[in-house]
Scaffold this motif. Structure first.
Motif, PDB file in Angstrom:
ATOM      1  N   HIS A   1       0.805  -1.215   0.000  1.00 37.06           N
ATOM      2  CA  HIS A   1       0.000   0.000   0.000  1.00 37.06           C
ATOM      3  C   HIS A   1       0.842   1.269   0.000  1.00 37.06           C
ATOM      4  O   HIS A   1       0.547   2.224  -0.735  1.00 37.06           O
ATOM      5  CB  HIS A   1      -0.932   0.004   1.222  1.00 37.06           C
ATOM      6  CG  HIS A   1      -1.698   1.274   1.379  1.00 37.06           C
ATOM      7  ND1 HIS A   1      -1.362   2.249   2.292  1.00 37.06           N
ATOM      8  CD2 HIS A   1      -2.784   1.749   0.723  1.00 37.06           C
ATOM      9  CE1 HIS A   1      -2.195   3.259   2.207  1.00 37.06           C
ATOM     10  NE2 HIS A   1      -3.077   2.983   1.268  1.00 37.06           N
ATOM     11  N   ALA A   2       1.883   1.313   0.797  1.00 33.51           N
ATOM     12  CA  ALA A   2       2.623   2.567   1.004  1.00 33.51           C
ATOM     13  C   ALA A   2       3.200   3.145  -0.293  1.00 33.51           C
ATOM     14  O   ALA A   2       2.949   4.316  -0.609  1.00 33.51           O
ATOM     15  CB  ALA A   2       3.721   2.352   2.035  1.00 33.51           C
ATOM     16  N   PRO A   3       4.005   2.396  -1.080  1.00 37.96           N
ATOM     17  CA  PRO A   3       4.551   3.008  -2.292  1.00 37.96           C
ATOM     18  C   PRO A   3       3.492   3.325  -3.341  1.00 37.96           C
ATOM     19  O   PRO A   3       3.638   4.308  -4.088  1.00 37.96           O
ATOM     20  CB  PRO A   3       5.536   1.955  -2.808  1.00 37.96           C
ATOM     21  CG  PRO A   3       5.113   0.672  -2.183  1.00 37.96           C
ATOM     22  CD  PRO A   3       4.531   1.038  -0.862  1.00 37.96           C
ATOM     23  N   ILE A   4       2.433   2.514  -3.411  1.00 37.67           N
ATOM     24  CA  ILE A   4       1.379   2.798  -4.387  1.00 37.67           C
ATOM     25  C   ILE A   4       0.636   4.068  -3.996  1.00 37.67           C
ATOM     26  O   ILE A   4       0.366   4.937  -4.830  1.00 37.67           O
ATOM     27  CB  ILE A   4       0.412   1.603  -4.501  1.00 37.67           C
ATOM     28  CG1 ILE A   4       1.163   0.359  -4.968  1.00 37.67           C
ATOM     29  CG2 ILE A   4      -0.723   1.927  -5.475  1.00 37.67           C
ATOM     30  CD1 ILE A   4       0.321  -0.900  -4.997  1.00 37.67           C
ATOM     31  N   ALA A   5       0.317   4.198  -2.703  1.00 39.32           N
ATOM     32  CA  ALA A   5      -0.345   5.414  -2.227  1.00 39.32           C
ATOM     33  C   ALA A   5       0.533   6.638  -2.463  1.00 39.32           C
ATOM     34  O   ALA A   5       0.049   7.705  -2.856  1.00 39.32           O
ATOM     35  CB  ALA A   5      -0.677   5.271  -0.743  1.00 39.32           C
ATOM     36  N   ALA A   6       1.838   6.486  -2.246  1.00 41.01           N
ATOM     37  CA  ALA A   6       2.753   7.610  -2.471  1.00 41.01           C
ATOM     38  C   ALA A   6       2.760   8.034  -3.935  1.00 41.01           C
ATOM     39  O   ALA A   6       2.783   9.234  -4.245  1.00 41.01           O
ATOM     40  CB  ALA A   6       4.162   7.217  -2.019  1.00 41.01           C
ATOM     41  N   GLU A   7       2.734   7.071  -4.830  1.00 38.23           N
ATOM     42  CA  GLU A   7       2.714   7.377  -6.261  1.00 38.23           C
ATOM     43  C   GLU A   7       1.452   8.149  -6.636  1.00 38.23           C
ATOM     44  O   GLU A   7       1.514   9.174  -7.336  1.00 38.23           O
ATOM     45  CB  GLU A   7       2.798   6.080  -7.074  1.00 38.23           C
ATOM     46  CG  GLU A   7       2.699   6.262  -8.579  1.00 38.23           C
ATOM     47  CD  GLU A   7       3.900   6.963  -9.182  1.00 38.23           C
ATOM     48  OE1 GLU A   7       3.746   7.604 -10.245  1.00 38.23           O
ATOM     49  OE2 GLU A   7       4.999   6.876  -8.595  1.00 38.23           O
ATOM     50  N   PHE A   8       0.300   7.679  -6.164  1.00 33.62           N
ATOM     51  CA  PHE A   8      -0.955   8.340  -6.518  1.00 33.62           C
ATOM     52  C   PHE A   8      -1.068   9.712  -5.865  1.00 33.62           C
ATOM     53  O   PHE A   8      -1.478  10.682  -6.518  1.00 33.62           O
ATOM     54  CB  PHE A   8      -2.146   7.443  -6.134  1.00 33.62           C
ATOM     55  CG  PHE A   8      -2.464   6.407  -7.178  1.00 33.62           C
ATOM     56  CD1 PHE A   8      -3.570   6.549  -8.000  1.00 33.62           C
ATOM     57  CD2 PHE A   8      -1.657   5.285  -7.347  1.00 33.62           C
ATOM     58  CE1 PHE A   8      -3.864   5.604  -8.978  1.00 33.62           C
ATOM     59  CE2 PHE A   8      -1.946   4.331  -8.312  1.00 33.62           C
ATOM     60  CZ  PHE A   8      -3.056   4.493  -9.143  1.00 33.62           C
ATOM     61  N   ARG A   9      -0.717   9.809  -4.603  1.00 33.76           N
ATOM     62  CA  ARG A   9      -0.780  11.121  -3.952  1.00 33.76           C
ATOM     63  C   ARG A   9       0.246  12.068  -4.553  1.00 33.76           C
ATOM     64  O   ARG A   9      -0.008  13.276  -4.700  1.00 33.76           O
ATOM     65  CB  ARG A   9      -0.520  10.995  -2.442  1.00 33.76           C
ATOM     66  CG  ARG A   9      -1.525  10.241  -1.602  1.00 33.76           C
ATOM     67  CD  ARG A   9      -2.973  10.541  -1.837  1.00 33.76           C
ATOM     68  NE  ARG A   9      -3.313  11.920  -2.179  1.00 33.76           N
ATOM     69  CZ  ARG A   9      -4.464  12.249  -2.753  1.00 33.76           C
ATOM     70  NH1 ARG A   9      -5.352  11.315  -3.064  1.00 33.76           N
ATOM     71  NH2 ARG A   9      -4.739  13.499  -3.033  1.00 33.76           N
ATOM     72  N   GLY A  10       1.416  11.530  -4.902  1.00 35.26           N
ATOM     73  CA  GLY A  10       2.457  12.371  -5.485  1.00 35.26           C
ATOM     74  C   GLY A  10       2.042  12.988  -6.799  1.00 35.26           C
ATOM     75  O   GLY A  10       2.530  14.061  -7.174  1.00 35.26           O
ATOM     76  N   TRP A  11       1.155  12.324  -7.520  1.00 38.47           N
ATOM     77  CA  TRP A  11       0.670  12.898  -8.778  1.00 38.47           C
ATOM     78  C   TRP A  11      -0.566  13.758  -8.546  1.00 38.47           C
ATOM     79  O   TRP A  11      -0.646  14.893  -9.033  1.00 38.47           O
ATOM     80  CB  TRP A  11       0.349  11.798  -9.789  1.00 38.47           C
ATOM     81  CG  TRP A  11       0.052  12.357 -11.151  1.00 38.47           C
ATOM     82  CD1 TRP A  11       0.960  12.728 -12.100  1.00 38.47           C
ATOM     83  CD2 TRP A  11      -1.243  12.645 -11.695  1.00 38.47           C
ATOM     84  NE1 TRP A  11       0.313  13.235 -13.212  1.00 38.47           N
ATOM     85  CE2 TRP A  11      -1.043  13.193 -12.982  1.00 38.47           C
ATOM     86  CE3 TRP A  11      -2.537  12.497 -11.229  1.00 38.47           C
ATOM     87  CZ2 TRP A  11      -2.098  13.584 -13.812  1.00 38.47           C
ATOM     88  CZ3 TRP A  11      -3.605  12.901 -12.039  1.00 38.47           C
ATOM     89  CH2 TRP A  11      -3.378  13.425 -13.313  1.00 38.47           C
ATOM     90  N   LEU A  12      -1.544  13.236  -7.782  1.00 36.30           N
ATOM     91  CA  LEU A  12      -2.794  13.972  -7.588  1.00 36.30           C
ATOM     92  C   LEU A  12      -2.585  15.300  -6.870  1.00 36.30           C
ATOM     93  O   LEU A  12      -3.270  16.291  -7.168  1.00 36.30           O
ATOM     94  CB  LEU A  12      -3.777  13.103  -6.790  1.00 36.30           C
ATOM     95  CG  LEU A  12      -4.422  11.953  -7.566  1.00 36.30           C
ATOM     96  CD1 LEU A  12      -5.130  11.000  -6.598  1.00 36.30           C
ATOM     97  CD2 LEU A  12      -5.408  12.488  -8.607  1.00 36.30           C
ATOM     98  N   ASP A  13      -1.651  15.351  -5.952  1.00 36.38           N
ATOM     99  CA  ASP A  13      -1.427  16.589  -5.196  1.00 36.38           C
ATOM    100  C   ASP A  13      -0.686  17.649  -5.993  1.00 36.38           C
ATOM    101  O   ASP A  13      -0.646  18.820  -5.584  1.00 36.38           O
ATOM    102  CB  ASP A  13      -0.638  16.288  -3.910  1.00 36.38           C
ATOM    103  CG  ASP A  13      -1.447  15.496  -2.900  1.00 36.38           C
ATOM    104  OD1 ASP A  13      -2.680  15.417  -3.064  1.00 36.38           O
ATOM    105  OD2 ASP A  13      -0.847  14.936  -1.959  1.00 36.38           O
TER     106      ASP A  13
END
Length: 494
Positions: free
Chosen positions: A252-264
């Motif tokens: 979960h952690a790296p996938i969430a980071a990837e999505f938040r890193g783009w969406l934000d």
């Protein structure tokens, strides 16, 4: 093609089974289902072997069954919406059952390894391609009573089985008429590069006859072929999430980071230069590279707002909701995963629609623009967070060596004048079949006798190794290296 279309005599050599009263497409479906090539799919890796992941994962057979189920639903929906029978669901089902027959041991890793060996060491300019191997099985390698080669299928099913309905020798003039479809790219020097294709040069004439039998548009999938292709994409995008969530591989952690890193930072990402984005390693860069690739390759459908919506939806429903709670094997976790899978498959099925042939990048049936973006984002998760893992890469390099060892050893054995007669009989028969096909090529494309002998030997080796299961490939590699510990248990299986 419609349900009322009848196969002509040119589309099939009829035999005694046609007197049973079944429609010819049901006979085709049955022949594929009862094929030993179909049975072997249960022992061929889809992405990773269950023995590696430690959890139940899809193999080629379970994947195929899901593709077939999805494809039939889509075909029936298209007919209901159109009010007429625009798509034959039995032909779609048969093509779906057939679509992965040609995949070799060890998944896509095996495909790329055999292609490299075929081109660089065996002298086969048309290489190895899983889709082309599928067509070769249907038209030449598999057997049925009263037909000299192949399963003697109708033109409709053979044509629908071709996702990329051309050979590597497709002419530039033919491509120019409509533009390069998916699987063919234009290089900087202006030449076309054929990356994907559904038939080798040896079998191209058979596909041409099949497509003439259903009046297919040049370089275009049939309607049934497009539905099969679409269903394959749907199954692939969803059940890989199922597999790797169960196995604990989707962290979960790296996938969430990837999505938040783009969406934000959506606006900031869009403003950056291509070269900078290509070199960037920060979370979010992978999704930005995907967005740019989609716009570059498919500007006819790619849309920034649709991409943003897709990333947001996958983040909410998969990353934040599903993956945030590790799979623990409980009924609650099973129910949550089943709800996720069913919901997304149903959405994608319902989005399928007939579309005009206004771009070479799309077939006559396609997902809605919104669904297409969602599928691409789901596939990104698989490619970025599963296929790129170093532990999987290490395992795959070992599998690649297993196939390379077998191909090279079989070639050396066939060159041994003193021991050639003891090579597996099936291998020698496959070589003889290929030699017969090379001899039957048109004069302008026919190799010399010496060239045909060498090419047939190479194609026969590839046909032989590609038809093995994962376990058989490993056993052959060990045995041919002198390391088998159960000599007689091999029997005639290889």
């Amino acid at each position: 093609m419609t349900l009322s279309d009848e196969p002509t005599a040119a589309s099939r050599v009829y035999d005694d089974r046609d007197a049973a009263g079944a429609d010819p497409w049901s006979i085709d479906l049955e022949r594929i289902q009862f094929s030993p090539y179909f049975s072997r799919l249960s022992a061929v890796t889809q992405v990773v072997s269950p023995s590696i992941s430690g959890a139940p994962v899809h193999n080629r057979l379970t994947h195929t069954l899901k593709v077939s189920a999805i494809a039939r639903v889509v075909a029936l929906q298209l007919n209901t919406r159109a009010g007429v029978d625009v798509c034959n669901p039995t032909v779609v089902e048969a093509a779906a059952y057939a679509h992965d027959l040609g995949h070799p041991p060890f998944g896509h890793l095996g495909e790329s390894t055999l292609d490299r060996l075929a081109r660089t060491e065996l002298g086969l300019t048309d290489g190895f391609e899983g889709n082309a191997q599928t067509y070769r099985i249907l038209a030449a390698l598999d057997v049925v009573e009263n037909a000299p080669h192949g399963l003697n299928l109708t033109a409709a099913v053979r044509a629908a089985s071709a996702k990329y309905p051309w050979s590597p020798s497709v002419s530039a003039a033919e491509i120019e008429r409509i533009g390069p479809p998916r699987g063919i790219r234009r290089a900087p020097d202006g030449a076309y590069r054929v990356h994907k294709y559904s038939v080798y040069d040896l079998d191209a004439a058979d596909l041409d006859r099949a497509r003439e039998g259903v009046d297919a548009e040049p370089l275009r999938q049939t309607i049934e072929g497009a539905v099969m292709d679409l269903a394959d994409d749907i199954a692939y995008s969803v059940h890989d999430v199922d597999d790797f969530y169960r196995a604990g591989i989707l962290d979960h952690a790296p996938i969430a980071a990837e999505f938040r890193g783009w969406l934000d930072e959506v606006i900031e990402w869009r403003s950056r230069e291509d070269a900078e984005v290509r070199a960037e390693l920060a979370p979010g860069a992978g999704l930005e590279r995907l967005r740019r690739k989609m716009r570059r390759d498919d500007p006819w459908i790619a849309d920034d707002e649709a991409f943003l919506a897709a990333v947001s939806d996958v983040d909410a429903e998969m990353v934040t909701d599903l993956l945030a709670r590790p799979f623990d094997g409980s009924l609650t976790a099973e129910r949550r995963l089943a709800a996720f899978t069913d919901r997304w498959i149903r959405r994608f099925q319902e989005s399928a629609q007939l579309r005009p042939l206004d771009t070479p990048r799309s077939g006559p049936v396609a997902l809605s623009p919104s669904a297409w973006h969602h599928v691409e984002v789901l596939k990104f998760v698989h490619k970025r967070f599963v296929l790129s893992r170093p532990d999987l890469a290490i395992q795959q390099r070992g599998m690649s060596r297993i196939l390379a060892r077998s191909v090279r050893a079989l070639g050396e054995w066939l060159e041994d004048d003193l021991d050639r007669s003891r090579t597996p009989r099936r291998l020698r028969e496959l070589i003889a079949l290929a030699q017969e096909q090379y001899a039957a090529l048109p004069t302008e494309r026919r190799p010399t006798d010496a060239e045909a002998e060498a090419l047939a030997r190479s194609r026969g080796i590839v046909d032989y190794v590609a038809s093995l299961t994962d376990a058989q490939a490993f056993t052959l590699s060990e045995a041919i290296s002198g390391r088998a510990d159960r000599l007689w248990s091999l029997g005639q299986r290889l």
